[in-house]
Design an enzyme around this catalytic site. Structure first.
Site, PDB file in Angstrom:
ATOM      1  N   HIS A   1      36.208 -40.378 -30.983  1.00 30.43           N
ATOM      2  CA  HIS A   1      34.845 -40.918 -30.933  1.00 30.43           C
ATOM      3  C   HIS A   1      33.793 -39.897 -30.544  1.00 30.43           C
ATOM      4  CE1 HIS A   1      35.696 -40.999 -26.639  1.00 30.43           C
ATOM      5  NE2 HIS A   1      34.407 -41.126 -26.429  1.00 30.43           N
TER       6      HIS A   1
HETATM    7  C1  UD1 Z   1      30.086 -43.537 -24.724  1.00 29.16           C
HETATM    8  C2  UD1 Z   1      30.016 -42.404 -23.689  1.00 29.16           C
HETATM    9  C3  UD1 Z   1      31.289 -41.579 -23.763  1.00 29.16           C
HETATM   10  C4  UD1 Z   1      32.520 -42.469 -23.614  1.00 29.16           C
HETATM   11  C5  UD1 Z   1      32.463 -43.550 -24.690  1.00 29.16           C
HETATM   12  C6  UD1 Z   1      33.659 -44.478 -24.613  1.00 29.16           C
HETATM   13  C7  UD1 Z   1      27.799 -41.412 -23.189  1.00 29.16           C
HETATM   14  C8  UD1 Z   1      26.942 -40.228 -23.414  1.00 29.16           C
HETATM   15  N1  UD1 Z   1      28.901 -41.489 -23.980  1.00 29.16           N
HETATM   16  O1  UD1 Z   1      30.091 -42.941 -26.016  1.00 29.16           O
HETATM   17  O2  UD1 Z   1      31.283 -40.634 -22.706  1.00 29.16           O
HETATM   18  O3  UD1 Z   1      33.675 -41.682 -23.777  1.00 29.16           O
HETATM   19  O4  UD1 Z   1      31.265 -44.295 -24.495  1.00 29.16           O
HETATM   20  O5  UD1 Z   1      33.637 -45.358 -25.692  1.00 29.16           O
HETATM   21  O6  UD1 Z   1      27.495 -42.223 -22.342  1.00 29.16           O
HETATM   22  N2  UD1 Z   1      28.576 -49.374 -30.575  1.00 29.16           N
HETATM   23  C9  UD1 Z   1      28.871 -50.652 -30.950  1.00 29.16           C
HETATM   24  N3  UD1 Z   1      29.246 -51.531 -29.972  1.00 29.16           N
HETATM   25  C10 UD1 Z   1      29.327 -51.181 -28.670  1.00 29.16           C
HETATM   26  C11 UD1 Z   1      29.020 -49.855 -28.307  1.00 29.16           C
HETATM   27  C12 UD1 Z   1      28.666 -48.964 -29.279  1.00 29.16           C
HETATM   28  O7  UD1 Z   1      28.822 -51.017 -32.098  1.00 29.16           O
HETATM   29  O8  UD1 Z   1      29.689 -52.037 -27.835  1.00 29.16           O
HETATM   30  C13 UD1 Z   1      28.227 -48.407 -31.618  1.00 29.16           C
HETATM   31  C14 UD1 Z   1      26.751 -48.221 -31.788  1.00 29.16           C
HETATM   32  O9  UD1 Z   1      26.481 -48.092 -33.124  1.00 29.16           O
HETATM   33  C15 UD1 Z   1      26.469 -46.906 -31.093  1.00 29.16           C
HETATM   34  C16 UD1 Z   1      27.791 -46.161 -31.251  1.00 29.16           C
HETATM   35  O10 UD1 Z   1      28.784 -47.152 -31.295  1.00 29.16           O
HETATM   36  O11 UD1 Z   1      25.407 -46.247 -31.662  1.00 29.16           O
HETATM   37  C17 UD1 Z   1      28.078 -45.223 -30.133  1.00 29.16           C
HETATM   38  O12 UD1 Z   1      27.912 -45.843 -28.876  1.00 29.16           O
HETATM   39  P1  UD1 Z   1      27.235 -45.066 -27.641  1.00 29.16           P
HETATM   40  O13 UD1 Z   1      27.071 -45.990 -26.501  1.00 29.16           O
HETATM   41  O14 UD1 Z   1      26.071 -44.283 -28.110  1.00 29.16           O
HETATM   42  O15 UD1 Z   1      28.249 -43.967 -27.215  1.00 29.16           O
HETATM   43  P2  UD1 Z   1      29.794 -43.797 -27.338  1.00 29.16           P
HETATM   44  O16 UD1 Z   1      30.070 -42.935 -28.506  1.00 29.16           O
HETATM   45  O17 UD1 Z   1      30.519 -45.111 -27.262  1.00 29.16           O
END
Ligand code: UD1
Length: 365
Positions: free
Chosen positions: A209
């Site tokens: 991820h």
């Molecule tokens: C975040 C943390 C990372 C951790 C990871 C675990 C930061 C900088 N990053 O990264 O350290 O290892 O979580 O998963 O805080 N999305 C969904 N549903 C959700 C959450 C996210 O659909 O419940 C999608 C969204 O499109 C979002 C993307 O996933 O844009 C990424 O989510 P984001 O919260 O930006 O960061 P992670 O990559 O999950």
């Protein structure tokens, strides 16, 4: 009547829940502590957040900030704005943050500016790679924290080198391993075997991820070519993070995944069932490097560095990078690895008790 001090715990993203659960449990034994749980909502899907709260028996959060996704600045700012109101309302005696996600840093900045002490659990880890958003979060949070609770002695060394006063730093061990120890007896392979055709110790688990791996089409394709080769030897189970799912589609890479078993993100115990019975784990997660070391399962870290070097020096981890050939070579070597492995010091399932003692003494002082 004992006069109670208020501790506010902040969680926001998937890797936070398994760290805060044993700490809240251990602090329940301290009569001088009143606890509140704030969920920022950085993760919001049932599979990424809600399910974990229930499964790990966390209390219903006292406040839900509902910040959701966004750019780093937007997400961090939303947490800061909402968390400031809570701090002004509740006036905590201590804010506890865990790990290295945006919510961790955002809550620390708010508390520090209101002169509320901050305890950082998992302090002192450094990848020395500032292109990683988590590294920035770690540095800022540790700079502001009053209590730095470290998982391993390398973290203490990093903090000493940065000039953090030693009286603030406490080596407590790895609290995520507390959660692992508690749930391992429930994590039988039967929980997942009816959903996928796997045989004990004859499959690999993959998670990906990190933006550096999945947001860049070429890097992502190179990793998946290696996975394709691994899948010729054994099935690869790939629970797909929402970010990764989006990129697979965007780059049209689904076809690289023949022989790979794709699933939605799994719950905590199902995922532990899967990893604890695997032959090998391929990952770019931080937490999974630690869990595989605690489980004694070989782990290939698909990154160029790690903030968790103890998993390499003592544990089962190998940092292999992201080139196709290097991953495939690492996989071959991991299958035939025989070197003895050690569980790092204080990864004994009792880190939360030590954290509760440090917090209790801090609040009493
Ligand atoms: C975040 C943390 C990372 C951790 C990871 C675990 C930061 C900088 N990053 O990264 O350290 O290892 O979580 O998963 O805080 N999305 C969904 N549903 C959700 C959450 C996210 O659909 O419940 C999608 C969204 O499109 C979002 C993307 O996933 O844009 C990424 O989510 P984001 O919260 O930006 O960061 P992670 O990559 O999950």
């Amino acid at each position: 009547m004992i006069s109670q001090k208020t501790v506010v715990h902040v969680v926001g993203a998937r890797p936070n829940y398994m760290k805060i659960a044993p700490i809240m449990d251990a602090l329940r034994a301290k009569p001088a502590v009143r606890q509140l749980l704030v969920n920022t909502g950085q993760h919001y899907d049932q599979a990424m957040a809600g399910g974990f709260l229930t499964e790990l028996h966390l209390p219903t959060p006292d406040r839900d900030l509902g910040v959701g996704s966004g750019s780093h600045a937007v997400q961090t700012a939303r947490v800061m704005i909402a968390f400031e109101d809570i701090c002004l309302d509740v006036r905590p005696d201590l804010v506890v943050v865990v790990g290295d996600v945006n919510s961790t840093m955002a809550a620390s900045v708010v508390a520090a500016k209101l002169v509320i002490p901050v305890a950082h659990v998992e302090a002192g880890l450094r990848s020395f790679d500032r292109t990683m958003p988590e590294e920035v979060n770690r540095i800022v949070t540790d700079r502001l924290a009053d209590l730095l609770l470290t998982p391993s002695s390398d973290a203490n060394e990093n903090l000493r080198a940065e000039g953090v006063p030693p009286e603030r730093v406490h080596l407590v061990g790895n609290v995520m391993i507390d959660t692992l120890c508690r749930h391992l007896p429930l994590a039988t392979l039967d929980r997942v075997r009816d959903r996928m055709p796997i045989v004990d110790a004859q499959y690999a688990v993959l998670t990906l991820h990190r933006p550096s791996n999945v947001d860049d089409g070429e890097t992502f394709a190179g990793i998946l070519r290696a996975v394709h080769t691994v899948a010729k030897t054994m099935p690869v189970v790939f629970p797909v993070h929402p970010r990764t799912r989006g990129r697979l589609r965007e780059f049209g890479l689904e076809r690289e995944l023949d022989g790979t078993i794709l699933t939605e993100p799994l719950g905590y115990i199902d995922f532990l069932a899967l990893t604890s019975h695997a032959a090998v784990i391929l990952t770019d997660s931080g937490g999974l490097q630690e869990e595989s070391t605690a489980l004694g399962i070989p782990c290939l870290t698909l990154r160029h560095n790690t903030e968790r070097p103890v998993t390499v020096s003592h544990g089962t981890n190998r940092v292999v990078g992201t080139r196709t050939a290097d991953i495939v070579n690492g996989f071959e070597r991991a299958l035939h690895a025989t070197e003895p492995k050690q569980i790092p010091e204080l990864w004994d399932g009792r880190a939360a008790e030590r954290i509760a003692d440090v917090i209790d003494r801090f609040l009493a002082g």
